[in-house]
Design an enzyme around this catalytic site. Structure first.
Site, mmCIF file in Angstrom:
data_model
loop_
_atom_site.group_PDB
_atom_site.id
_atom_site.type_symbol
_atom_site.label_atom_id
_atom_site.label_comp_id
_atom_site.label_asym_id
_atom_site.label_seq_id
_atom_site.Cartn_x
_atom_site.Cartn_y
_atom_site.Cartn_z
ATOM 1 N N HIS A 16 0.854 -1.195 0.000
ATOM 2 C CA HIS A 16 0.000 0.000 0.000
ATOM 3 C C HIS A 16 0.885 1.238 0.000
ATOM 4 O O HIS A 16 1.360 1.691 1.036
ATOM 5 C CB HIS A 16 -0.916 -0.037 1.239
ATOM 6 C CG HIS A 16 -1.922 1.072 1.298
ATOM 7 N ND1 HIS A 16 -3.113 0.964 1.978
ATOM 8 C CD2 HIS A 16 -1.928 2.328 0.772
ATOM 9 C CE1 HIS A 16 -3.801 2.093 1.877
ATOM 10 N NE2 HIS A 16 -3.090 2.938 1.149
ATOM 11 N N HIS A 18 1.228 4.984 -2.289
ATOM 12 C CA HIS A 18 0.846 5.898 -3.373
ATOM 13 C C HIS A 18 2.128 6.565 -3.851
ATOM 14 O O HIS A 18 2.792 7.251 -3.066
ATOM 15 C CB HIS A 18 -0.126 6.962 -2.862
ATOM 16 C CG HIS A 18 -1.357 6.375 -2.252
ATOM 17 N ND1 HIS A 18 -2.532 6.222 -2.953
ATOM 18 C CD2 HIS A 18 -1.598 5.869 -1.014
ATOM 19 C CE1 HIS A 18 -3.445 5.671 -2.171
ATOM 20 N NE2 HIS A 18 -2.906 5.435 -0.987
ATOM 21 N N HIS A 196 -9.590 1.304 -1.139
ATOM 22 C CA HIS A 196 -9.524 1.847 0.221
ATOM 23 C C HIS A 196 -10.941 1.754 0.792
ATOM 24 O O HIS A 196 -11.902 2.156 0.121
ATOM 25 C CB HIS A 196 -9.126 3.320 0.211
ATOM 26 C CG HIS A 196 -7.672 3.577 -0.052
ATOM 27 N ND1 HIS A 196 -7.014 3.077 -1.132
ATOM 28 C CD2 HIS A 196 -6.756 4.298 0.647
ATOM 29 C CE1 HIS A 196 -5.746 3.490 -1.087
ATOM 30 N NE2 HIS A 196 -5.570 4.229 -0.019
ATOM 31 N N GLU A 199 -11.223 3.509 6.189
ATOM 32 C CA GLU A 199 -10.147 4.325 6.774
ATOM 33 C C GLU A 199 -10.850 5.395 7.607
ATOM 34 O O GLU A 199 -10.717 5.429 8.823
ATOM 35 C CB GLU A 199 -9.290 4.939 5.655
ATOM 36 C CG GLU A 199 -8.160 5.834 6.158
ATOM 37 C CD GLU A 199 -7.379 6.530 5.027
ATOM 38 O OE1 GLU A 199 -7.905 6.616 3.895
ATOM 39 O OE2 GLU A 199 -6.257 7.000 5.287
ATOM 40 N N ASP A 277 1.863 3.881 2.960
ATOM 41 C CA ASP A 277 0.813 4.746 2.402
ATOM 42 C C ASP A 277 1.407 5.945 1.638
ATOM 43 O O ASP A 277 1.496 5.899 0.417
ATOM 44 C CB ASP A 277 -0.147 5.208 3.498
ATOM 45 C CG ASP A 277 -1.544 5.529 2.985
ATOM 46 O OD1 ASP A 277 -1.803 5.319 1.804
ATOM 47 O OD2 ASP A 277 -2.384 5.978 3.794
ATOM 48 N N ASP A 278 1.778 6.983 2.374
ATOM 49 C CA ASP A 278 2.339 8.203 1.756
ATOM 50 C C ASP A 278 3.560 8.627 2.578
ATOM 51 O O ASP A 278 3.494 9.586 3.356
ATOM 52 C CB ASP A 278 1.288 9.315 1.752
ATOM 53 C CG ASP A 278 0.048 8.909 0.974
ATOM 54 O OD1 ASP A 278 0.082 8.961 -0.263
ATOM 55 O OD2 ASP A 278 -0.952 8.518 1.611
HETATM 56 N N1 HPA Z 1 -6.441 7.530 1.739
HETATM 57 C C1 HPA Z 1 -7.176 7.841 0.681
HETATM 58 N N2 HPA Z 1 -6.646 8.336 -0.423
HETATM 59 C C2 HPA Z 1 -5.332 8.506 -0.493
HETATM 60 C C3 HPA Z 1 -4.526 8.195 0.572
HETATM 61 C C4 HPA Z 1 -5.107 7.673 1.759
HETATM 62 O O1 HPA Z 1 -4.464 7.356 2.765
HETATM 63 N N3 HPA Z 1 -3.270 8.500 0.187
HETATM 64 C C5 HPA Z 1 -3.323 8.944 -1.072
HETATM 65 N N4 HPA Z 1 -4.583 8.965 -1.495
HETATM 66 ZN ZN ZN Z 2 -3.691 4.831 0.763
#
Ligand code: HPA
Ligand code: ZN
Length: 336
Positions: A16, A18, A196, A199, A277-278
């Site tokens: 996971h 991006h 996703h 969350e 994630d990021d």
């Molecule tokens: N959640 C939803 N969209 C996203 C995320 C995330 O953590 N990171 C980049 N786009």
């Molecule tokens: Zn994500």
């Protein structure tokens, strides 16, 4: 052995990530300069000070702004290469990279520019370092179904490079059902469906993602814990969760790392994995995520092994490559 040492050395997979979220401020300023694009911050430090988020939307606003400087194939190549250069240091052996075509096509950057740059870096790393990678094309859920369909169409000439489709961006108010038809079309083109869910959105969105989009893996999925029947169903369908600890605390999905439910997920029998994630926005790459949560809970060596094992086992790799990685992982574990 110290847990930290075990975390550093164990071979890992990231499921996971991006690619736009791995855009480090330093590189962002460099690319902005060469492309003659303005960034509304004076310096790397000033930009970093803006990385304070109360919720997902706070983060997304800055994330899309950062992506604005990416214009040319070489920009996407540099972005991807920088991520791969970084995670190789964390002993990451396999990555499943999400990219958001609409973040770029909406600004007039063509689909082929985006994917050619990303793919070139991935191919180089596979050749030079044996690092395997899989691309996941994510639809932006705050945009329309029509825009998702147009993106799907643009992707078709590159189908052989893209294994799966995902769904990301602003979750609340954009339920999976909005994309049921586009996911059906994507599956009929041979893409594996992922999304996703849970969350920030409620457990109902996870139900929709598994029942309507028929996803094979759940990105985040934290809020499944509010619904026992849903947890049972996720276990029954053998769906893994791609959990992102530092993302969860940065976006206040989890208030404090000490309260992170990953241990509870494992105890319930959920197939949790650890991911970044990021990483450029949330304070760390793979090993930082493992270390932060392992220290806070704490996690045992067996927990870490299980989490890493889940990542390879629930990757989208072909069975032979997967078995090869799992054998290497077992060898590593025996030696330590
Ligand atoms: N959640 C939803 N969209 C996203 C995320 C995330 O953590 N990171 C980049 N786009
Ligand atoms: Zn994500």
């Amino acid at each position: 052995m110290e847990i930290k040492d075990f975390i550093t050395k164990i071979p890992k997979a990231e499921l996971h990530l991006h690619i736009e979220g791995s855009f480090e401020p330093q590189l962002m300023f460099e690319i902005a300069k060469r492309n003659g694009v303005d960034i509304p911050y004076q310096s790397v430090d000033e930009l970093k000070q803006a990385y304070e988020f109360d919720c997902l939307q706070d983060f997304l606003d800055i994330y899309y702004q950062g992506a604005n400087v990416l214009l040319h194939e070489v920009d996407f190549y540099d972005l991807t290469k920088a991520y791969l250069d970084r995670v190789i240091l964390d002993n990451v052996k396999h990555v499943e990279i999400m990219f958001d075509p609409q973040t770029h096509t909406e600004r007039g950057v063509s689909f082929d520019v985006v994917i050619n740059g990303i793919k070139r870096a991935c191919s180089e790393f596979e050749q030079n370092h044996g690092m395997t990678s899989i691309l996941i094309m994510s639809f932006l859920r705050h945009l329309s179904e029509e825009s998702a369909f147009a993106t799907l169409k643009s992707s078709l000439p590159y189908k052989h490079w893209i294994k799966a489709v995902g769904l990301d961006s602003s979750e609340k108010g954009n339920p999976p059902s909005k994309f049921q038809r586009v996911f059906e079309a994507a599956v009929s083109e041979g893409y594996i469906p992922l999304a996703h869910a849970g969350e920030e959105g409620p457990p109902e969105y996870i139900w929709e993602a598994i029942d309507l989009l028929k996803i094979h893996r759940i990105d985040h999925g934290n809020r499944c814990l509010e619904d026992d029947k849903l947890v049972d169903e996720i276990i029954k369908r053998d769906l893994a969760l791609t959990v992102c600890p530092l993302s969860n605390t940065a976006l206040q999905v989890v208030k404090n790392m000490k309260d992170h439910p990953i241990k509870m997920m494992l105890q319930k029998g959920l197939k949790a994995t650890i991911n970044s994630d990021d990483p450029a926005y949330f304070g760390g790459y793979m090993n930082d995520n493992f270390n932060a949560i392992a220290q806070a809970l704490p996690l045992t060596k067996d927990d870490v092994y299980t989490l890493v094992h889940n990542s390879f086992a629930y990757s989208l790799l072909d069975e032979e490559t997967k078995a090869d990685y799992l054998n290497k992982l077992a060898d590593f574990n025996e030696k330590f």
